[in-house]
Design a protein around this motif. Structure first.
Motif, PDB file in Angstrom:
ATOM      1  N   VAL A   1       0.853  -1.187   0.000  1.00 22.55           N
ATOM      2  CA  VAL A   1       0.000   0.000   0.000  1.00 22.55           C
ATOM      3  C   VAL A   1       0.889   1.236   0.000  1.00 22.55           C
ATOM      4  O   VAL A   1       1.778   1.369   0.845  1.00 22.55           O
ATOM      5  CB  VAL A   1      -0.932   0.040   1.233  1.00 22.55           C
ATOM      6  N   GLU A   2       0.642   2.118  -0.953  1.00 18.23           N
ATOM      7  CA  GLU A   2       1.343   3.404  -0.982  1.00 18.23           C
ATOM      8  C   GLU A   2       0.312   4.508  -0.772  1.00 18.23           C
ATOM      9  O   GLU A   2      -0.667   4.602  -1.511  1.00 18.23           O
ATOM     10  CB  GLU A   2       2.045   3.589  -2.332  1.00 18.23           C
ATOM     11  N   GLU A   3       0.528   5.293   0.258  1.00 20.29           N
ATOM     12  CA  GLU A   3      -0.428   6.352   0.594  1.00 20.29           C
ATOM     13  C   GLU A   3      -0.223   7.561  -0.310  1.00 20.29           C
ATOM     14  O   GLU A   3       0.884   8.085  -0.430  1.00 20.29           O
ATOM     15  CB  GLU A   3      -0.263   6.784   2.054  1.00 20.29           C
ATOM     16  N   GLY A   4      -1.310   7.974  -0.954  1.00 17.20           N
ATOM     17  CA  GLY A   4      -1.244   9.165  -1.800  1.00 17.20           C
ATOM     18  C   GLY A   4      -1.409  10.437  -0.976  1.00 17.20           C
ATOM     19  O   GLY A   4      -1.654  10.393   0.234  1.00 17.20           O
TER      20      GLY A   4
ATOM     21  N   GLN B   1      -8.318  11.167  -0.411  1.00 17.50           N
ATOM     22  CA  GLN B   1      -6.989  10.573  -0.506  1.00 17.50           C
ATOM     23  C   GLN B   1      -7.086   9.321  -1.368  1.00 17.50           C
ATOM     24  O   GLN B   1      -8.137   8.678  -1.441  1.00 17.50           O
ATOM     25  CB  GLN B   1      -6.456  10.211   0.890  1.00 17.50           C
ATOM     26  N   VAL B   2      -5.986   8.981  -2.002  1.00 13.09           N
ATOM     27  CA  VAL B   2      -5.940   7.757  -2.807  1.00 13.09           C
ATOM     28  C   VAL B   2      -4.871   6.841  -2.231  1.00 13.09           C
ATOM     29  O   VAL B   2      -3.759   7.277  -1.925  1.00 13.09           O
ATOM     30  CB  VAL B   2      -5.614   8.063  -4.287  1.00 13.09           C
ATOM     31  N   GLN B   3      -5.214   5.575  -2.064  1.00 10.25           N
ATOM     32  CA  GLN B   3      -4.237   4.553  -1.711  1.00 10.25           C
ATOM     33  C   GLN B   3      -3.929   3.752  -2.977  1.00 10.25           C
ATOM     34  O   GLN B   3      -4.843   3.275  -3.656  1.00 10.25           O
ATOM     35  CB  GLN B   3      -4.797   3.607  -0.639  1.00 10.25           C
ATOM     36  N   TYR B   4      -2.644   3.623  -3.281  1.00 12.04           N
ATOM     37  CA  TYR B   4      -2.238   2.816  -4.433  1.00 12.04           C
ATOM     38  C   TYR B   4      -1.944   1.409  -3.909  1.00 12.04           C
ATOM     39  O   TYR B   4      -0.964   1.191  -3.187  1.00 12.04           O
ATOM     40  CB  TYR B   4      -1.013   3.437  -5.109  1.00 12.04           C
TER      41      TYR B   4
ATOM     42  N   GLU C   1      -6.375   1.626  -7.512  1.00 14.45           N
ATOM     43  CA  GLU C   1      -6.462   2.820  -6.679  1.00 14.45           C
ATOM     44  C   GLU C   1      -7.656   2.679  -5.741  1.00 14.45           C
ATOM     45  O   GLU C   1      -8.757   2.338  -6.185  1.00 14.45           O
ATOM     46  CB  GLU C   1      -6.625   4.074  -7.544  1.00 14.45           C
ATOM     47  N   ASN C   2      -7.433   2.929  -4.458  1.00 12.70           N
ATOM     48  CA  ASN C   2      -8.495   2.859  -3.462  1.00 12.70           C
ATOM     49  C   ASN C   2      -8.786   4.285  -2.997  1.00 12.70           C
ATOM     50  O   ASN C   2      -8.002   4.886  -2.260  1.00 12.70           O
ATOM     51  CB  ASN C   2      -8.056   1.978  -2.286  1.00 12.70           C
ATOM     52  N   HIS C   3      -9.901   4.849  -3.421  1.00 13.93           N
ATOM     53  CA  HIS C   3     -10.227   6.246  -3.132  1.00 13.93           C
ATOM     54  C   HIS C   3     -10.932   6.368  -1.775  1.00 13.93           C
ATOM     55  O   HIS C   3     -11.897   5.654  -1.504  1.00 13.93           O
ATOM     56  CB  HIS C   3     -11.118   6.816  -4.236  1.00 13.93           C
ATOM     57  N   LEU C   4     -10.424   7.295  -0.946  1.00 10.61           N
ATOM     58  CA  LEU C   4     -10.988   7.536   0.388  1.00 10.61           C
ATOM     59  C   LEU C   4     -11.595   8.931   0.419  1.00 10.61           C
ATOM     60  O   LEU C   4     -11.066   9.863  -0.201  1.00 10.61           O
ATOM     61  CB  LEU C   4      -9.898   7.414   1.453  1.00 10.61           C
TER      62      LEU C   4
END
Length: 372
Positions: free
Chosen positions: A39-42, A54-57, A75-78
């Motif tokens: 997981v890479e935090e955008g 925020q987007v998590q890659y 991409e996991n959009h928060l």
């Protein structure tokens, strides 16, 4: 000008059509389990009105289904809303949606946390405790539970989804579940027959009261968000939402009423076996005494069960100091009041009905034995 035109045409030709995949209808959609590998935090971005996004890659591996073993990046959009955000970290097991498009394009998105393992652990513990403590009766209880789930999932719900009136089929399924459960647990005898008749009567009375009062106070059956969503299902069924509400009331009361019916019938049988010289009146009064003790706790059970599911709503009313007149007359609150009170009335009436039937049948059996 001509050069610009040629550049635009060239870009249109060269850009692959799958860039527009998000606007295309997927050919197939799957829901599978996956494990998060990286997981890479955008960067956190503030949008309008202070909303943070925020987007998590996320890099994940599919662990079930057609794409098992495949690794995807998504991409996991928060949206800074805990009710909807699925925040993941390395090692998490999640449910992912897999969408297949034309030209072998596959898109993956995080749908929810994978909760099923712990649910199955809890279910296993529940079944194990029933069998260990109940022994033979425990095994029978597990079988009846499986039959009840089958009746609901394979009989009741499919018939409702076909648009059939939910009230009569709920009554029939409730009576069927009652008969199977009590005969399997208690055997075919006077005690079981008494419990079945008493339970069925209590459930029917509960349903009739709910139907009459609900009609008088004009309950819509649409107080729950899920009920409203049923208006837009693809099957296009014209549901009787009020009927669905009363069906839920009948099923919700069944468990507690069945418990009371069986408890009263068992108590009267044990009292009779201890002293067969008791008269019908004395035996009936003994059953009623037991029933009065049960009544206080079981009515609380129903009221607390329905109240417990409405705690967030009640807190909202308290926080905004909503007037009691408005609260009681709201459709959602009136629905829960009718649900809990009609169920409790059915439960209370089950006690004398079961006690009376049980007394009559037990004394009749005694007379038949003596005449042989």
């Amino acid at each position: 000008m001509k050069n610009n035109l040629w550049i635009v045409l060239l870009l249109v030709v060269l850009i692959p059509s799958n860039v527009h995949g998000e606007y295309m209808e997927p050919v197939d959609t799957y829901m599978e389990r996956a494990i998060v590998l990286e997981v890479e935090e955008g960067e956190v971005i503030e949008e309008v009105e202070g909303i943070l996004t925020q987007v998590q890659y996320v890099k994940l591996e599919i662990i079930s289904g057609k794409y098992k073993g495949k690794i995807f990046e998504t991409e996991n959009h928060l949206s800074d809303n805990i009710a909807y955000d699925i925040v993941v970290k390395k090692g998490d097991k999640v449910v992912v949606g897999i969408e297949e498009y034309d030209d072998d394009l596959v898109e993956v998105y995080v749908s929810d946390y994978a909760r099923q393992n712990y649910i199955f652990y809890l279910l296993g513990l529940f079944v194990l405790l029933i069998i260990v403590i109940g022994r033979e009766k425990g095994i029978k209880a597990v079988i009846t539970l499986a039959i009840t789930i089958f009746m609901i999932m394979k009989v009741l719900l499919p018939l409702m989804l076909k648009g059939i009136n939910p009230i009569p089929i709920s009554v029939l399924v409730s009576i069927g579940v009652t008969i199977i459960t009590i005969f399997l647990i208690g055997g075919i005898n006077s005690k079981s027959i008494s419990a079945i008749v008493g339970t069925s009567s209590g459930v029917i009375i509960s349903g009739l009261i709910a139907y009459f009062v609900g009609s008088q106070v004009r309950l819509t059956g649409l107080s729950a968000e899920e009920a409203t969503m049923l208006m837009y299902i693809p099957q296009g069924v014209d549901f009787d939402f009020r009927g669905l509400l009363f069906s839920g009331i009948i099923l919700g009361a069944l468990g507690a009423i069945m418990d009371v019916g069986m408890s009263i019938a068992s108590s009267i049988e044990e009292i009779h076996n201890a002293n067969e010289n008791l008269t019908k009146r004395e035996l009936f009064n003994s059953g009623m005494n037991v029933g009065k003790d049960i009544m206080g706790t079981m009515t609380n059970t129903l009221i607390l069960a329905y109240t417990g599911s409405s705690i967030p709503l009640l807190l909202l009313f308290m926080a905004y100091e909503t007037s009691m007149i408005k609260i009681i007359n709201l459709d959602i609150i009136a629905t829960e009041i009718v649900r809990s009170l009609s169920g409790s009335i059915g439960l209370v009436l089950t006690i004398p009905l079961t006690a009376l039937i049980s007394t009559v049948l037990i004394k009749r059996d005694k007379v038949e034995k003596m005449s042989k």
